[in-house]
Write an enzyme that holds these catalytic residues in place. Structure first.
Site, PDB file in Angstrom:
ATOM      1  N   LYS A 126      47.697  57.122 -76.970  1.00 59.26           N
ATOM      2  CA  LYS A 126      47.094  57.475 -78.260  1.00 59.26           C
ATOM      3  C   LYS A 126      47.758  56.779 -79.435  1.00 59.26           C
ATOM      4  O   LYS A 126      47.201  56.745 -80.520  1.00 59.26           O
ATOM      5  CB  LYS A 126      47.007  58.989 -78.450  1.00 59.26           C
ATOM      6  N   ASP A 127      48.941  56.207 -79.218  1.00 64.80           N
ATOM      7  CA  ASP A 127      49.595  55.464 -80.300  1.00 64.80           C
ATOM      8  C   ASP A 127      49.210  53.989 -80.309  1.00 64.80           C
ATOM      9  O   ASP A 127      49.642  53.243 -81.183  1.00 64.80           O
ATOM     10  CB  ASP A 127      51.124  55.594 -80.174  1.00 64.80           C
ATOM     11  N   ARG A 177      43.419  65.206 -87.840  1.00 67.86           N
ATOM     12  CA  ARG A 177      42.472  65.702 -86.843  1.00 67.86           C
ATOM     13  C   ARG A 177      42.711  67.185 -86.521  1.00 67.86           C
ATOM     14  O   ARG A 177      41.776  67.993 -86.519  1.00 67.86           O
ATOM     15  CB  ARG A 177      42.638  64.851 -85.559  1.00 67.86           C
ATOM     16  N   ARG A 178      43.981  67.529 -86.277  1.00 65.75           N
ATOM     17  CA  ARG A 178      44.293  68.929 -85.968  1.00 65.75           C
ATOM     18  C   ARG A 178      44.032  69.809 -87.183  1.00 65.75           C
ATOM     19  O   ARG A 178      43.405  70.868 -87.071  1.00 65.75           O
ATOM     20  CB  ARG A 178      45.771  69.060 -85.566  1.00 65.75           C
ATOM     21  N   ARG A 195      57.036  65.976 -89.982  1.00 66.67           N
ATOM     22  CA  ARG A 195      57.234  64.682 -89.340  1.00 66.67           C
ATOM     23  C   ARG A 195      58.502  64.698 -88.490  1.00 66.67           C
ATOM     24  O   ARG A 195      59.215  65.676 -88.430  1.00 66.67           O
ATOM     25  CB  ARG A 195      57.369  63.570 -90.402  1.00 66.67           C
ATOM     26  N   ARG A 201      61.181  68.107 -84.867  1.00 69.13           N
ATOM     27  CA  ARG A 201      60.160  69.092 -85.254  1.00 69.13           C
ATOM     28  C   ARG A 201      60.505  70.491 -84.753  1.00 69.13           C
ATOM     29  O   ARG A 201      60.357  71.472 -85.474  1.00 69.13           O
ATOM     30  CB  ARG A 201      58.800  68.684 -84.697  1.00 69.13           C
ATOM     31  N   CYS A 289      44.898  56.128 -86.521  1.00 69.71           N
ATOM     32  CA  CYS A 289      45.517  57.448 -86.444  1.00 69.71           C
ATOM     33  C   CYS A 289      45.431  58.141 -87.796  1.00 69.71           C
ATOM     34  O   CYS A 289      45.937  59.231 -87.984  1.00 69.71           O
ATOM     35  CB  CYS A 289      46.945  57.370 -85.916  1.00 69.71           C
TER      36      CYS A 289
HETATM   37  C1  DPM Z   1      48.921  60.087 -83.138  1.00 65.04           C
HETATM   38  C2  DPM Z   1      48.821  61.349 -83.746  1.00 65.04           C
HETATM   39  C3  DPM Z   1      50.045  61.992 -83.497  1.00 65.04           C
HETATM   40  C4  DPM Z   1      50.850  61.092 -82.727  1.00 65.04           C
HETATM   41  C5  DPM Z   1      47.616  61.849 -84.510  1.00 65.04           C
HETATM   42  C6  DPM Z   1      46.799  62.925 -83.775  1.00 65.04           C
HETATM   43  C7  DPM Z   1      50.416  63.342 -83.957  1.00 65.04           C
HETATM   44  C8  DPM Z   1      50.970  63.299 -85.371  1.00 65.04           C
HETATM   45  C9  DPM Z   1      51.498  64.589 -85.844  1.00 65.04           C
HETATM   46  C10 DPM Z   1      47.898  59.005 -83.129  1.00 65.04           C
HETATM   47  N1  DPM Z   1      50.143  59.944 -82.561  1.00 65.04           N
HETATM   48  O1  DPM Z   1      47.094  63.362 -82.668  1.00 65.04           O
HETATM   49  O2  DPM Z   1      45.797  63.387 -84.371  1.00 65.04           O
HETATM   50  O3  DPM Z   1      51.462  65.633 -85.150  1.00 65.04           O
HETATM   51  O4  DPM Z   1      52.018  64.570 -86.970  1.00 65.04           O
HETATM   52  C11 DPM Z   1      52.287  61.379 -80.653  1.00 65.04           C
HETATM   53  C12 DPM Z   1      52.671  62.446 -79.797  1.00 65.04           C
HETATM   54  C13 DPM Z   1      52.487  62.008 -78.479  1.00 65.04           C
HETATM   55  C14 DPM Z   1      52.044  60.706 -78.554  1.00 65.04           C
HETATM   56  C15 DPM Z   1      53.168  63.769 -80.223  1.00 65.04           C
HETATM   57  C16 DPM Z   1      52.076  64.801 -80.460  1.00 65.04           C
HETATM   58  C17 DPM Z   1      52.762  62.746 -77.175  1.00 65.04           C
HETATM   59  C18 DPM Z   1      51.506  63.099 -76.408  1.00 65.04           C
HETATM   60  C19 DPM Z   1      50.807  61.946 -75.718  1.00 65.04           C
HETATM   61  C20 DPM Z   1      52.255  61.304 -82.190  1.00 65.04           C
HETATM   62  N2  DPM Z   1      51.959  60.333 -79.867  1.00 65.04           N
HETATM   63  O5  DPM Z   1      50.900  64.486 -80.663  1.00 65.04           O
HETATM   64  O6  DPM Z   1      52.445  66.001 -80.469  1.00 65.04           O
HETATM   65  O7  DPM Z   1      51.450  61.184 -74.976  1.00 65.04           O
HETATM   66  O8  DPM Z   1      49.604  61.821 -75.904  1.00 65.04           O
END
Ligand code: DPM
Length: 387
Positions: A126-127, A177-178, A195, A201, A289
Site C-alpha cells: 500500500k505504500d 480514508r479512515r 504520525r 504511535r 496516499c
Molecule cells: C498509507 C496509509 C497509511 C500508511 C494511508 C491509508 C496509514 C497512515 C496513517 C498509504 N500507508 O491507509 O489510508 O495511519 O496515518 C502503513 C501501515 C502499513 C503499511 C500502517 C497502517 C502496515 C500494513 C500493511 C502506513 N503502510 O496503516 O497502520 O502492510 O498494509
C-alpha cells in the site's frame, strides 16, 4: 538457476560474435533482457543478494519474513540485509497526506536499487505508488494478511468499541480514508492526526491522554506481534481498506531477470489479482496516499469482485460501486507476454486473469468518474492542502 550461476550483463545481444561465443561455451542468454547466464566451473558460485529495507521495526520484520521464505526456497543464495532511512521515517511531525512527496517510503530504497547497492526491496504494497518509476517493477506480491483496519484502545477504555466510546472521544489517525469513513459512521467521535511508526504511535496512545483510541492496519499489528491490542477489526460496513493493504511486495529492477525469476515464486495468485484490480482502480482515479479512496475485493469460484469508493474529507459526500469479472484461466483475453500490470510482473499468474483484473479496476473507476468522483477527490485534495 540461482546460486549455481554467475550473471554477466552485455550491451548488445545482437552481436554475432557474442552469440557464437555463448554457443561455444554452452552459456545461456536470458530470453527477456541482455543478460548472459553462465555456469560456473564446479557449480558452486553463490551470488550475494542484498535486500534493502527501511529501519523501522515493522519494515525489518517484513524484510526478515521475506528473507526466511527466500532462504527456504533457495538455500544456496546468500542474503544480506541493508537498512536505510527514508523521508517518511525522517519527517515524523507531519501527516503523510500533507507531505507532497508520492514515494515517501520508497524513494531512497529505489535509488539504492538503481545504483545496484541492493537487489530487491520489501515494501508494504500500500505504500508503493500505482505508477513506479521507470526501470522498476513489483516482482512478487505475497499472500495477503487481513487487509482490514483495527481499533487499538487506550488501556483506560478497555471493553469499549467505536460505538460505545463517549461523545467527543478523540481517535488518532492521519489516514484521510479512515477518517472520512469513520466520521460519517460514528459522528459522536472526533479525529486527530497521529504520525510516527507503529512503536511511536502506541507509545503516544498509552503514555498520554490525547487519544481515546487509534486506528491501524490489522496486518501491521499482527506482524509486530501486537494482536492482543486489537479490540475491534473493522469490516467493510464500517471502514473499507486501502489499496494493497495487508500485502507485502518485493520491488526489483525490471531488467534483472534472474532476481525477477527468483522472487516470482513468492507470488500469491489470488492476492496478485486482487491487488492488480485495486491498484488499477486507484491509478485511474489518479489517487495516491493523500486521497480518501477505499476498496474491498474478493475472489470466489474464479470470480474477482471489487467494491470501490471515494469520499469527501468529512465522509458526507461519497460514491461507492461494485463490479466483478471472471479470472478463470480459460477466459481467453489476449495480451502481450511479459507485460506489467500496474507495476506488477507476474509471469507465473495467467496473463488473461491479470488483464481482466486490471480492466475491472479501470472499469469501476470509470463508472465512479462518470458519477462525479473526480469532483469529490479534487475538493478533498484542495481542502487537505489548505488544512
Ligand atoms: C498509507 C496509509 C497509511 C500508511 C494511508 C491509508 C496509514 C497512515 C496513517 C498509504 N500507508 O491507509 O489510508 O495511519 O496515518 C502503513 C501501515 C502499513 C503499511 C500502517 C497502517 C502496515 C500494513 C500493511 C502506513 N503502510 O496503516 O497502520 O502492510 O498494509
Amino acid at each position: 538457476m540461482l546460486g549455481r550461476t554467475l550473471i554477466l550483463r552485455i550491451l548488445s545481444v545482437r552481436d554475432r560474435h557474442i552469440h557464437r561465443l555463448l554457443k561455444l561455451r554452452n552459456w545461456r542468454l536470458c530470453p527477456r533482457c541482455p543478460t548472459v547466464v553462465f555456469k560456473d566451473g564446479n557449480g558452486t558460485v553463490n551470488r550475494v543478494i542484498r535486500m534493502g529495507t527501511r529501519k523501522s521495526q515493522l519494515a525489518r520484520i517484513q524484510t526478515d519474513y521475506v528473507a526466511e521464505k527466500l532462504k527456504t526456497l533457495y538455500p544456496d543464495v546468500h542474503l544480506e540485509i541493508v537498512a536505510m532511512s527514508t523521508i517518511g521515517d525522517k519527517i515524523l511531525d507531519t501527516a503523510l497526506s500533507k507531505i507532497g512527496e508520492k514515494s515517501l517510503f520508497t524513494k531512497e530504497l529505489e535509488n539504492a536499487l538503481e545504483r545496484n547497492e541492493v537487489d530487491l526491496v520489501v515494501h508494504s504494497l500500500k505504500d508503493l505508488p500505482t505508477t513506479l518509476p521507470n526501470g522498476f517493477t513489483i516482482g512478487a506480491v505475497l499472500q495477503r494478511e487481513s487487509p482490514h483496519d483495527a481499533v487499538v484502545l487506550h488501556p483506560k477504555n478497555s471493553g469499549l468499541t467505536l460505538d460505545t466510546l463517549p461523545d467527543g472521544s478523540v481517535i488518532g489517525t492521519s489516514s484521510l480514508r479512515r477518517a472520512a469513513q469513520l466520521k460519517k459512521r460514528f459522528p459522536h467521535l472526533e479525529f486527530k492526526d497521529i504520525r510516527g511508526n507503529l512503536n511511536t504511535r502506541l507509545k503516544k496512545l498509552d503514555e498520554k491522554e490525547d487519544y481515546a483510541a487509534i486506528i491501524l492496519a490489522a496486518a501491521g499489528l499482527k506482524r509486530m506481534g501486537w494482536e492482543a491490542r486489537v479490540s475491534q477489526v473493522l469490516g467493510p460496513e464500517d471502514c473499507m481498506y486501502a489499496v494493497g493493504q495487508g500485502a507485502l511486495a518485493v520491488e526489483v529492477r525490471a531488467r534483472d531477470c534472474d532476481i525477477l525469476e527468483m522472487v516470482s515464486t513468492l507470488h500469491h495468485s489470488e492476492t496478485v489479482l486482487r491487488c492488480i484490480a485495486e491498484r488499477a482502480f486507484l491509478r485511474r482515479l489518479e489517487g495516491g496516499c493523500s486521497v480518501p479512496v477505499a476498496v474491498n475485493t474478493e475472489v470466489k469460484d474464479s470470480v474477482l469482485s471489487l467494491t470501490g469508493a471515494v469520499y469527501s474529507l468529512d465522509g458526507a459526500d461519497s460514491l461507492k460501486e461494485a463490479m466483478e469479472t471472471s479470472v478463470d484461466p480459460g477466459n481467453k483475453l489476449e495480451s502481450a507476454a511479459d507485460i506489467q500490470h500496474v507495476g506488477v510482473t507476474a509471469h507465473n499468474v495467467p496473463q488473461c486473469a491479470q488483464v481482466a483484473a486490471e480492466k475491472l479496476g479501470v472499469d469501476l473507476a470509470n463508472l465512479l468518474l462518470s458519477k462525479g468522483a473526480m469532483e469529490i477527490l479534487t475538493t478533498a485534495r484542495k481542502l487537505n492542502d489548505a488544512r
